[in-house]
Motif scaffolding. Structure first.
Motif, PDB file in Angstrom:
ATOM      1  N   THR A 288       0.831  -1.199   0.000  1.00  0.00           N
ATOM      2  CA  THR A 288       0.000   0.000   0.000  1.00  0.00           C
ATOM      3  C   THR A 288       0.868   1.253   0.000  1.00  0.00           C
ATOM      4  O   THR A 288       0.593   2.220  -0.727  1.00  0.00           O
ATOM      5  N   ARG A 289       1.918   1.260   0.798  1.00  0.00           N
ATOM      6  CA  ARG A 289       2.796   2.424   0.847  1.00  0.00           C
ATOM      7  C   ARG A 289       3.524   2.628  -0.486  1.00  0.00           C
ATOM      8  O   ARG A 289       3.668   3.760  -0.966  1.00  0.00           O
ATOM      9  N   LEU A 290       3.976   1.544  -1.096  1.00  0.00           N
ATOM     10  CA  LEU A 290       4.639   1.665  -2.397  1.00  0.00           C
ATOM     11  C   LEU A 290       3.660   2.180  -3.443  1.00  0.00           C
ATOM     12  O   LEU A 290       3.995   3.045  -4.259  1.00  0.00           O
ATOM     13  N   GLU A 291       2.449   1.665  -3.426  1.00  0.00           N
ATOM     14  CA  GLU A 291       1.430   2.106  -4.363  1.00  0.00           C
ATOM     15  C   GLU A 291       1.116   3.590  -4.172  1.00  0.00           C
ATOM     16  O   GLU A 291       0.954   4.337  -5.150  1.00  0.00           O
ATOM     17  N   THR A 292       1.032   4.029  -2.910  1.00  0.00           N
ATOM     18  CA  THR A 292       0.786   5.437  -2.624  1.00  0.00           C
ATOM     19  C   THR A 292       1.911   6.305  -3.164  1.00  0.00           C
ATOM     20  O   THR A 292       1.676   7.336  -3.803  1.00  0.00           O
ATOM     21  N   SER A 303       8.168  17.051  -3.644  1.00  0.00           N
ATOM     22  CA  SER A 303       9.533  16.570  -3.492  1.00  0.00           C
ATOM     23  C   SER A 303       9.539  15.113  -3.048  1.00  0.00           C
ATOM     24  O   SER A 303       8.563  14.613  -2.484  1.00  0.00           O
ATOM     25  N   ILE A 304      10.649  14.435  -3.300  1.00  0.00           N
ATOM     26  CA  ILE A 304      10.794  13.038  -2.894  1.00  0.00           C
ATOM     27  C   ILE A 304      10.658  12.927  -1.380  1.00  0.00           C
ATOM     28  O   ILE A 304      10.030  11.994  -0.871  1.00  0.00           O
ATOM     29  N   GLU A 305      11.221  13.878  -0.659  1.00  0.00           N
ATOM     30  CA  GLU A 305      11.129  13.847   0.805  1.00  0.00           C
ATOM     31  C   GLU A 305       9.674  13.935   1.265  1.00  0.00           C
ATOM     32  O   GLU A 305       9.246  13.189   2.160  1.00  0.00           O
ATOM     33  N   ALA A 311       3.668   8.844   2.142  1.00  0.00           N
ATOM     34  CA  ALA A 311       3.458   7.415   1.891  1.00  0.00           C
ATOM     35  C   ALA A 311       3.770   6.566   3.121  1.00  0.00           C
ATOM     36  O   ALA A 311       3.534   5.354   3.108  1.00  0.00           O
ATOM     37  N   GLY A 312       4.306   7.182   4.171  1.00  0.00           N
ATOM     38  CA  GLY A 312       4.543   6.445   5.404  1.00  0.00           C
ATOM     39  C   GLY A 312       5.939   5.894   5.577  1.00  0.00           C
ATOM     40  O   GLY A 312       6.179   5.090   6.490  1.00  0.00           O
ATOM     41  N   TYR A 313       6.895   6.313   4.727  1.00  0.00           N
ATOM     42  CA  TYR A 313       8.268   5.842   4.879  1.00  0.00           C
ATOM     43  C   TYR A 313       9.000   6.707   5.905  1.00  0.00           C
ATOM     44  O   TYR A 313       8.857   7.944   5.880  1.00  0.00           O
TER      45      TYR A 313
END
Length: 338
Positions: A288-292, A303-305, A311-313
């Motif tokens: 789910t986090r990768l998909e988000t 931004s990537i950050e 996404a929860g990382y």
């Protein structure tokens, strides 16, 4: 077969001949969706010089065995332009998907397969929609290539044709001059990608807007979300947890926190969630986090950050590792391809 230049030139402007192969049991939208894209491309080309004298970027034809009318899965009858056996060799051939046998298996049309086996290798491009990939595979055109089809048929395609590298996630796959796509609407995405290759990005975006479809979904986009991929839990409490994960990827989604939300012990929750959804909760959260993150990279300029946090990382590096592990790309590389 009459000679027909796959790509003619009129007053110095290229015209690509596109042939749609029709047969009894074809899915109407598998053919009509991409066909409308090419027709819209002609309308676009007419208003964007240089154009051919009649404004066409494509010569679009449909063909069936002996030129017979065909009946689609929805009961619609289509009248092809040409006898397939006498059809001139096209620049691009498009093979729509079709109906299945009573046992649920795909039965490729024999006449279409025979034509593909004898002629398709001389075409500049070969494309299929949905189960049309089975016809390409039966004709030997997918051996050693990456390909996709509708998610419900990927296992069957892989089992019947072990020489094909079947991918069950992308909405379409390009391997050299061979393009394959997933379900019905992905044929439109594939056709937009073909038009972009021929006429440029502005053409594909303009046509997508005209057809009121998603603006050029790229091939790596998944056929369905994590929620659709996993089974829906039977217990209301577990279904609520599934929805919570989707809506709050940046929250605490550890086993203990999710178990509390389901009013179960961590051990009982893990066992029940896995049994009812077919996937462990930790892996469900990861997907789910990768998909988000993928969706945010595709649809925003954040931004990537910022995307990693949403996404929860815990860090950008954690998201980068997840992308490399699953997709073989960094987040920046993925955004560049989107």
């Amino acid at each position: 077969m009459r000679p027909w230049a796959a790509r003619r030139r009129l007053d110095g402007v290229s015209v690509r001949n596109v042939l749609f192969i029709l047969y009894d049991g074809v899915v109407a939208l598998d053919a009509a969706g991409p066909l409308e894209v090419f027709a819209a491309a002609n309308a676009y080309a007419a208003g964007h010089p240089p154009a051919t004298p009649d404004g066409a970027a494509y010569r679009i034809r449909t063909a069936s065995a002996h030129g017979r009318a065909v009946r689609t899965t929805s009961g619609l009858t289509l009248s092809p332009d040409l006898d397939l056996q006498a059809a001139p060799l096209p620049h691009t051939v498009v093979v729509p998907g079709g109906s299945t046998a009573p046992d649920g298996s795909v039965v490729p049309d024999a006449d279409a397969v025979a034509w593909l086996r004898g002629n398709a290798r001389r075409c500049r491009r070969i494309a299929s929609v949905c189960t049309g990939a089975f016809l390409l595979a039966e004709a030997g055109l997918l051996n050693g290539r990456r390909a996709t089809t509708h998610w419900s048929r990927t296992a069957e395609l892989a089992a019947r044709h072990p020489g094909v590298r079947v991918e069950d996630e992308p909405i379409f796959v390009r391997d050299g001059r061979v393009w394959t796509s997933a379900g019905i609407t992905s044929g439109i995405d594939l056709a937009l990608a073909l038009v972009e290759e021929d006429l440029g990005r502005d053409a594909s975006l303009t046509i997508a807007r005209h057809l009121v479809v998603f603006l050029r979904r790229h091939g790596n986009q998944q056929q369905f979300s994590t929620q659709l991929r996993a089974q829906s839990a039977e217990r209301p409490g577990l279904r609520e947890v599934q929805q919570w994960i989707a809506d709050h990827p940046d929250s605490d989604l550890g086993i203990e926190a999710l178990a509390r939300r389901a009013n179960l012990s961590p051990r009982h929750f893990t066992r029940a969630f896995t049994a009812e959804t077919g996937i462990p909760p930790g892996r469900y959260v990861d997907r789910t986090r990768l998909e988000t993150a993928r969706r945010l990279l595709e649809d925003s300029t954040d931004s990537i950050e910022h995307i990693a946090r949403r996404a929860g990382y815990p860090t950008q590096e954690a998201m980068r590792r997840a992308f490399h592990r699953t997709l073989g790309l960094s987040p920046l590389q993925y955004r560049a391809k989107a």
